[in-house]
Design a protein around this motif. Structure first.
Motif, PDB file in Angstrom:
ATOM      1  N   LEU A 196      -1.955   1.524  -0.914  1.00  0.00           N
ATOM      2  CA  LEU A 196      -0.704   2.197  -1.271  1.00  0.00           C
ATOM      3  C   LEU A 196       0.039   1.375  -2.337  1.00  0.00           C
ATOM      4  O   LEU A 196       0.510   1.917  -3.344  1.00  0.00           O
ATOM      5  N   ALA A 197       0.126   0.052  -2.105  1.00  0.00           N
ATOM      6  CA  ALA A 197       0.890  -0.790  -3.029  1.00  0.00           C
ATOM      7  C   ALA A 197       0.173  -0.933  -4.369  1.00  0.00           C
ATOM      8  O   ALA A 197       0.766  -0.725  -5.428  1.00  0.00           O
ATOM      9  N   LEU A 243      -2.442  -0.199   3.420  1.00  0.00           N
ATOM     10  CA  LEU A 243      -1.156  -0.591   2.831  1.00  0.00           C
ATOM     11  C   LEU A 243      -1.368  -1.218   1.456  1.00  0.00           C
ATOM     12  O   LEU A 243      -0.606  -0.956   0.517  1.00  0.00           O
ATOM     13  N   TYR A 244      -2.399  -2.052   1.353  1.00  0.00           N
ATOM     14  CA  TYR A 244      -2.723  -2.630   0.048  1.00  0.00           C
ATOM     15  C   TYR A 244      -3.041  -1.520  -0.945  1.00  0.00           C
ATOM     16  O   TYR A 244      -2.627  -1.560  -2.106  1.00  0.00           O
ATOM     17  N   VAL A 246      -1.262   3.070  -5.678  1.00  0.00           N
ATOM     18  CA  VAL A 246      -0.219   4.010  -6.059  1.00  0.00           C
ATOM     19  C   VAL A 246       0.874   3.306  -6.856  1.00  0.00           C
ATOM     20  O   VAL A 246       1.257   3.746  -7.936  1.00  0.00           O
ATOM     21  N   GLY A 247       1.380   2.169  -6.325  1.00  0.00           N
ATOM     22  CA  GLY A 247       2.513   1.493  -6.953  1.00  0.00           C
ATOM     23  C   GLY A 247       2.173   0.890  -8.299  1.00  0.00           C
ATOM     24  O   GLY A 247       2.700   1.295  -9.338  1.00  0.00           O
TER      25      GLY A 247
END
Lengths: 276, 281
Positions: free
Chosen positions: B63-64, B60-61, B67-68
């Motif tokens: 992804l954030a 999740l990290y 990617v984010g």
């Protein structure tokens, strides 16, 4: 001679204090509890967010500001953009933390709630009192963080001040629901999973550190469902004059609805669990 | 418990034993400690949701952050001058950070077993000694860090953040990171006096996570901050994982790996001494 006192000779029972007084009593109980254990909480609810702000401003902010993508951030410095996000997100985390283990402990382990219910207090008083305490408790780190935003991220003092009540509201939008969940579930593992599979993804993916249109397309509608996204939008609007994605009244109404719905759910869950 | 239930327990024990044998404790001459690994495997395979949640967190990290935030940053220059996307740049660092977090969080389990469950008293009443205790618990920490690193790599692949096949090399660095922080954590846990002392865990972890050149290259920092960063053990893990994942191997790599190995060995040595003092005398 009989030692028994006739019923009608007993002094009359004092009138039950009203709901507001009882709520205040419970909140006062929690506030007095802080006197013994505020240090650890101060470190994690004030120190840790400040570290996030420092790392974002000093390191990552340098990269982002040099990356030339600041149009996506409305021309803001990254420290101001992400700092306001972290303010809202931290308030959520503090509220969730305070509504999870302490409440569970009071119900299951230390059984403080059993003791409180042996007095004229009712389950709803315990929930509302805890929520009132939490609202006051959340304002303190929000104020400190607001000052840090002014000093480290160049946010206008008026904007930072206006962000404080929004941060409190953000926490309250989550507090009731978390309390209801932690009151209802049986296993402690389920509480840990709430944080790892619920709070953490919300923390990371609600526009806290980057605009949600950077997410993969299928995740964007999911992010809109997150109350934290609405809170972050509202925080940036009041602190930085940022244009909100939805009308600001809609963001505000959604947060208020989450807070009230959560409180009702928490009262119901507590009544169900502690009725014996 | 019914007879079927007992058979189920036997089956689970046999499976845990087979899985535990994947951890080559015999290589360090501590075959006996295998039973401790087996105990951990048996416990955690009964709580797969908790085990997998720990693996999901770093993804999740990724992804954030990858990617984010990556979309805002664009490319990052490596020391060699080559450019990689920000997500690719952050991934090895997030992998070793996850190994560190997992190793440090073991402190809660270890403290519970040491002070409340009194498990280690029971262990030392068997032929196992303090060194076996440390070897067994550390082997489990390293095994879990390795499992999480492999699952992280799968997530990295799924998000399209693998720059080259060399990314596989960050997995052994993550295992070594688990060893380093696992050893130090075991030793530190023996000094914990009450649960209140655990407030310090976050005070240690968060700065390490945020300020070990995890999210940015050392070069964006002012000189004093860069020097400070190099004092962080996690920085050495990050630098080693990045160097190997991008094929930029420099002599400093040996220093980074040596620091991790040394910290792990020192922690393990101190931990077995402390266990002996606390539990045997």
């Amino acid at each position: 001679m009989s030692t028994a006192t006739p019923m009608d000779a007993r002094p009359p029972r004092p009138a039950l204090p009203g709901r507001a007084t009882r709520t205040g009593m419970v909140a006062g109980y929690h506030l007095r509890g802080l006197r013994a254990s505020w240090q650890g909480g101060a470190v994690s609810t004030i120190g840790v967010p400040l570290l996030f702000l420092g790392a974002l401003g000093l390191g990552l902010g340098t990269l982002v500001d040099a990356g030339g993508q600041t149009a996506a951030l409305g021309g803001l410095r990254y420290a101001a953009y992400a700092g306001t996000g972290v303010l809202a997100a931290t308030s959520m985390q503090t509220a969730a933390g305070e509504s999870a283990w302490p409440v569970r402990g009071a119900i299951k382990h230390s059984r403080t709630y059993d003791a409180l219910l042996a007095t004229p207090l009712q389950p709803a008083d315990l929930v509302l009192g805890h929520l009132l305490y939490l609202a006051l408790r959340l304002a303190v780190p929000a104020c400190v963080f607001g000052i840090a935003l002014v000093v480290l991220a160049g946010v206008a003092p008026v904007g930072a001040l206006a962000a404080v009540p929004v941060a409190v509201l953000t926490g309250m939008a989550f507090a009731g629901a978390v309390m209801a969940y932690c009151t209802a579930v049986e296993a402690d593992d389920q509480v840990a999973l709430l944080f790892r599979l619920g709070i953490l993804p919300v923390f990371l993916l609600s526009g806290t550190f980057f605009p949600i249109d950077q997410l993969p397309g299928w995740l964007q509608p999911v992010a809109v469902l997150s109350p934290l996204w609405h809170a972050v939008e509202l925080t940036r609007a009041v602190a930085l004059g940022f244009a909100t994605a939805w009308p600001w009244g809609a963001h505000l109404a959604l947060l208020l609805a989450c807070g009230c719905g959560g409180a009702v759910a928490a009262v119901r869950a507590t009544q169900r669990r502690l009725r014996s | 418990m019914s007879a079927g239930g007992l058979a189920g327990v036997d089956r689970r024990r046999a499976r845990a034993g087979r899985l535990a044998r994947l951890v080559p404790l015999g290589l360090v001459g501590r075959q006996r400690a295998q039973v401790l690994v087996e105990r951990n495997v048996a416990l955690w395979t009964r709580r797969p949701a908790a085990l997998l949640a720990g693996a999901l967190e770093p993804v999740l990290y990724l992804l954030a952050i990858g990617v984010g935030v990556g979309g805002l940053v664009g490319d990052v220059r490596l020391p060699s001058g080559a450019a990689v996307s920000y997500g690719e740049f952050a991934a090895p660092a997030l992998m070793v950070s996850a190994a560190m977090n997992g190793a440090i969080f073991e402190t809660f389990n270890v403290y519970f077993k040491l002070r409340h469950a009194r498990l280690y008293d029971a262990v030392l009443a068997t032929p196992l000694g303090p060194r076996d205790l440390v070897a067994g618990e550390l082997a489990w920490t390293v095994a879990r860090a390795t499992l999480y690193a492999v699952l992280f790599l799968v997530g990295q692949l799924a998000l399209g953040l693998v720059a080259s096949p060399l990314a596989v090399l960050s997995v052994p660095v993550a295992a070594l990171t688990g060893f380093a922080f696992g050893g130090m954590t075991l030793a530190a846990t023996t000094y914990m006096r009450s649960w209140r002392d655990f407030d310090w865990v976050e005070v240690v972890m968060v700065p390490l996570f945020l300020f070990s050149a995890t999210f940015y290259p050392l070069t964006v920092l002012p000189g004093w901050a860069a020097t400070l960063t190099q004092l962080s053990p996690l920085y050495h893990a990050v630098a080693a994982a990045r160097g190997l994942a991008f094929g930029e191997v420099q002599p400093a790599l040996l220093l980074h790996l040596g620091v991790l190995l040394g910290l792990g060995v020192a922690g393990a040595w101190l931990a077995q001494r402390r266990f002996a003092r606390l539990l045997l005398h």
